[in-house]
Enzyme design. Structure first.
Site, PDB file in Angstrom:
ATOM      1  N   ASP A 161       1.282  -0.852  -7.639  1.00  0.00           N
ATOM      2  CA  ASP A 161       0.788  -1.170  -6.306  1.00  0.00           C
ATOM      3  C   ASP A 161      -0.350  -2.198  -6.386  1.00  0.00           C
ATOM      4  OD1 ASP A 161       1.013   0.536  -3.462  1.00  0.00           O
ATOM      5  OD2 ASP A 161      -0.845  -0.605  -3.674  1.00  0.00           O
ATOM      6  N   GLY A 162      -0.448  -3.023  -5.358  1.00  0.00           N
ATOM      7  CA  GLY A 162      -1.553  -3.987  -5.304  1.00  0.00           C
ATOM      8  C   GLY A 162      -2.907  -3.306  -5.162  1.00  0.00           C
ATOM      9  N   HIS A 163      -2.917  -2.111  -4.607  1.00  0.00           N
ATOM     10  CA  HIS A 163      -4.180  -1.366  -4.447  1.00  0.00           C
ATOM     11  C   HIS A 163      -4.114  -0.084  -5.263  1.00  0.00           C
ATOM     12  CE1 HIS A 163      -7.762   0.355  -2.836  1.00  0.00           C
ATOM     13  NE2 HIS A 163      -7.826  -0.391  -1.760  1.00  0.00           N
ATOM     14  N   CYS A 200     -10.973   2.574   6.848  1.00  0.00           N
ATOM     15  CA  CYS A 200     -10.952   3.243   5.540  1.00  0.00           C
ATOM     16  C   CYS A 200     -12.243   4.000   5.234  1.00  0.00           C
ATOM     17  CB  CYS A 200     -10.691   2.218   4.443  1.00  0.00           C
ATOM     18  SG  CYS A 200     -11.765   0.771   4.533  1.00  0.00           S
ATOM     19  N   CYS A 201     -13.395   3.457   5.709  1.00  0.00           N
ATOM     20  CA  CYS A 201     -14.675   4.001   5.235  1.00  0.00           C
ATOM     21  C   CYS A 201     -15.067   5.361   5.835  1.00  0.00           C
ATOM     22  CB  CYS A 201     -15.795   3.002   5.471  1.00  0.00           C
ATOM     23  SG  CYS A 201     -15.581   1.434   4.601  1.00  0.00           S
ATOM     24  N   HIS A 222       0.813  -1.223   0.000  1.00  0.00           N
ATOM     25  CA  HIS A 222       0.000   0.000   0.000  1.00  0.00           C
ATOM     26  C   HIS A 222       0.850   1.278   0.000  1.00  0.00           C
ATOM     27  CE1 HIS A 222      -3.158  -2.827   1.279  1.00  0.00           C
ATOM     28  NE2 HIS A 222      -4.053  -1.895   1.049  1.00  0.00           N
ATOM     29  N   GLU A 262     -13.384  -9.061  -0.095  1.00  0.00           N
ATOM     30  CA  GLU A 262     -14.203  -7.841  -0.230  1.00  0.00           C
ATOM     31  C   GLU A 262     -14.478  -7.597  -1.718  1.00  0.00           C
ATOM     32  OE1 GLU A 262     -12.346  -5.499   3.563  1.00  0.00           O
ATOM     33  OE2 GLU A 262     -11.179  -5.352   1.754  1.00  0.00           O
TER      34      GLU A 262
HETATM   35  O1  FUB Z   1      -6.715  -1.884   1.604  1.00  0.00           O
HETATM   36  C1  FUB Z   1      -7.074  -0.568   1.945  1.00  0.00           C
HETATM   37  C2  FUB Z   1      -8.556  -0.491   2.231  1.00  0.00           C
HETATM   38  O2  FUB Z   1      -8.872  -1.315   3.340  1.00  0.00           O
HETATM   39  C3  FUB Z   1      -9.435  -1.028   1.133  1.00  0.00           C
HETATM   40  O3  FUB Z   1      -9.743  -0.112   0.156  1.00  0.00           O
HETATM   41  C4  FUB Z   1     -10.624  -1.480   1.883  1.00  0.00           C
HETATM   42  O4  FUB Z   1     -11.428  -2.361   1.158  1.00  0.00           O
HETATM   43  C5  FUB Z   1     -10.021  -2.097   3.091  1.00  0.00           C
HETATM   44  O5  FUB Z   1      -9.646  -3.394   2.830  1.00  0.00           O
HETATM   45 ZN    ZN Z   2     -13.700   1.236   3.386  1.00  0.00          ZN
END
Ligand code: FUB
Ligand code: ZN
Length: 658
Positions: A193-195, A420-421, A143, A324
């Site tokens: 990056d993985g994300h 994160c949300c 990340h 997810e």
């Molecule tokens: O991996 C970073 C954040 O954490 C993701 O976007 C969410 O889904 C949670 O897994």
């Molecule tokens: Zn989130």
């Protein structure tokens, strides 16, 4: 033609309330959480021993990385992003509401981040504190670029709002560091990056600075993804670390990271839902900025797959907790789904970036669906409790006793181990003014996407134009738009005809007008005078929506909607065993607005049938020729977004239909 949207001020009662809630409750609350001062219970988002949930420690991590404190990093490897998203929300909030104290606080955070940044521009507290030798060596899990992306987004927003150059300088140094290390050069890392996240952030940084390298780098990451299926595996094989960067992640398939195919070849939305929509949001922006037609076509393909086969009626995405993630077409279980708040926010980003490419009402329809339903369901009406996962069906006993449903919470926790949300929602709500209109200067057109009471300031060939939009939506379907101009000005005002309205009435200065509808927008192309008034009246019918017959979980059921809201039933209003409720063939509904209920909501009443559990079923599980009797009951439905704000209990969106 030069047509620019200069500013937009929201004065809408529904949304101003939310934005005030973010400013007065959520931002201070999150600040306390980030500093471990909140005295709250942090819950694990699901039963999993590896989730760090004792505290946030996010600001402390920066202090340690900056050398101001001694200690270890705590929390997820992407804990920094909680601070960055908070900072981004603060930036938007400051652009709405002057607050010198908040600005001083945020400036202090930026100073701290500057101290945590390495000489070469690198910025990531986990690797700086714990494992500098692994920098950029475990990209599947690390990340690093994800966090960089969130900082860059925050810095762009902060600069735009406050002209603070310090944040932007950190962002550019960080982007330059990434640009130095990644690419096709001999000594560069050929990977990503993985994300996904940095890609969309770099596009924003390019738009602000005009620095072509940032757009090229974003494009490079997108095009690199999925081209070498061995990249993550090779990094893992060469890794010198003694422990995984993220516990329990190494088994993930390439689809999880959207790394199974080059992005232009991906036909369906696969893997982790947030990653997928962040990738798509970046692709849509890069397609526009670079004039990349094949990229735009790939966006259209992925969009169509999501919205026609993989999206919940609430605008939620992600059908399984495992990763997810998306699963397959039409697989939309209501009680085991994920529907992460962040994923719907990412879908909103994707929709909006598509609107900037091409004005098709379907993008704004989905944006509105996700916004009014799943996104705001992510926060309680007190601004201090949050959902990570947004189910369409809940039974508290199942969540307690079925490990496969431990992620489906019945009440909103105060915070999460993986947080994160909540800050993602804070930045969305504070930036809502950006989503109401887009302008297409080459078509001399202003597109209206959302119906929100607001004043837009536009500039057309140096002439000022104002559009005052007034509406009681989401509760009432009357929208008025008044233009104010210094002198008569020609432009095309395009107004979205929302998917939930089958008809409409359109009046110009009190008289019906003939217009054309193109891609779901009503176009009014004329020379506007000051005080010209459009009245756009939409029927607020109560609708029964059915799902595609291949959605197994919704067969024989309907969901109820009115305007942009999808409705649900809760145990607190209707008793338990909600699966026994059956709507009649010709069901009648009655709508009433209750100013005193849940902050003021419109409820729907329906006289329906509820199956009895007859005495014959006592100690009997299966029976042939079983009795089936019903009672008539009064069912109360409330908008989905405000469920779980009273007593906890069962909830469901999809209801049986006779
Ligand atoms: O991996 C970073 C954040 O954490 C993701 O976007 C969410 O889904 C949670 O897994
Ligand atoms: Zn989130």
């Amino acid at each position: 033609m030069s047509l620019q949207l200069k500013s937009l001020k929201i004065t809408d009662s529904f949304w101003s309330h939310y934005r005030e809630l973010v400013r007065t409750e959520m931002i201070p609350y999150q600040w306390n959480v980030l500093n471990d001062n909140a005295n709250i219970t942090i819950e694990k988002e699901r039963n999993d021993d590896t989730i760090p949930s004792e505290k946030s420690h996010a600001i402390e991590n920066f202090k340690i990385a900056a050398g101001l404190k001694q200690g270890n990093h705590y929390g997820w490897v992407f804990q920094d992003s909680d601070v960055y998203k908070w900072l981004e929300a603060v930036a938007y909030s400051l652009s709405i509401h002057h607050d010198p104290d908040l600005k001083e606080l945020a400036d202090g955070v930026i100073d701290l981040i500057a101290l945590a940044q390495e000489e070469d521009g690198y910025l990531h507290t986990y690797f700086s504190i714990e494992e500098p030798e692994r920098i950029f060596k475990q990209l599947a899990e690390s990340h690093e670029l994800y966090c960089a992306g969130h900082f860059i987004e925050a810095a762009v927003a902060y600069y735009e709002s406050t002209q603070n150059e310090k944040a932007l300088t950190i962002a550019c140094r960080l982007a330059d560091c990434i640009d130095f290390h990644f690419g096709k050069g001999e000594h560069q890392i050929q990977g990503y990056d993985g994300h996904e996240e940095v890609e969309l952030a770099l596009a924003k940084l390019y738009s602000l600075t005009g620095e072509q390298r940032y757009l090229n780098l974003s494009r490079y990451f997108l095009y690199e993804r999925g081209t070498d299926p061995t990249f993550f595996a090779r990094q893992k094989a060469e890794d010198s670390g003694t422990k995984p960067v993220i516990e329990g992640m190494s088994h993930r398939q390439l689809q999880y990271y959207q790394a199974h195919q080059p992005v232009l070849e991906q036909q369906t939305a696969e893997g982790h839902a947030v990653r997928l929509v962040y990738m798509c949001a970046a692709m849509a922006d890069v397609a526009r900025l670079a004039g990349d037609a094949p990229m735009l076509e790939a966006c259209r393909r992925l969009w169509a797959n999501i919205v026609s086969k993989r999206m919940y009626i609430t605008g939620g995405i992600g059908s399984t907790v495992d990763g997810e993630a998306f699963t397959q077409d039409y697989d939309l279980p209501n009680d085991t789904m994920y529907c992460e708040t962040c994923a719907s926010i990412g879908l909103i980003f994707f929709a909006f970036n598509m609107l900037k490419n091409e004005a098709r009402a379907e993008y704004a329809d989905v944006l509105e669906r996700a916004l009014y339903n799943t996104a705001i369901s992510g926060m309680a009406l007190d601004g201090k409790h949050f959902f990570y996962v947004n189910p369409l069906e809940v039974n508290p006993d199942n969540s307690r006793n079925d490990p496969g449903k431990s992620h489906v919470k019945v009440t909103r926790p105060e915070w999460f181990g993986c947080a994160c949300c909540p800050p993602n929602l804070a930045r969305l709500l504070t930036s809502l003014h950006k989503y109401v209109y887009t302008v297409q200067p080459e078509q001399n057109t202003i597109y209206t996407h959302l119906f929100i009471t607001s004043t837009a300031e536009l500039e057309m060939d140096e002439r000022k134009v104002q559009i005052e939009q007034t509406t009681d939506l989401p509760w009432d379907g009357h929208i008025s738009m008044v233009t104010r101009t210094e002198q008569p000005t020609a432009f095309n005002l395009a107004i979205r005809l929302p998917y939930w309205a089958d008809r409409y009435t359109l009046l110009l200065n009190g008289n019906p007008i003939q217009t054309k509808v193109n891609n779901g927008f009503i176009h009014i192309d004329r020379t506007w005078q000051s005080d010209d008034t459009i009245e756009f009246i939409l029927p607020m019918e109560i609708k029964e929506y059915a799902a595609h017959p291949l959605v197994q979980d919704d067969i024989g059921k309907v969901a109820i909607g009115r305007g942009p809201f999808i409705y649900c039933v809760e145990e607190v209003d209707n008793g338990n065993h909600l699966h026994l409720v059956r709507l009649n063939v010709k069901q009648e509904y009655e709508y009433t607005f209750h100013p005193e209920l849940l902050g003021g909501i419109g409820t729907i009443f329906a006289e329906v049938e509820k199956r009895n559990i007859e005495p014959e079923w006592e100690n009997v599980l299966y029976a042939s020729r079983a009795p089936e009797t019903y009672n008539t009951i009064q069912l109360r439905l409330i908008p989905y977004y405000c469920w779980a704000n009273r007593d906890s209990g069962e909830m469901r969106v999809w209801l049986n239909k006779a």
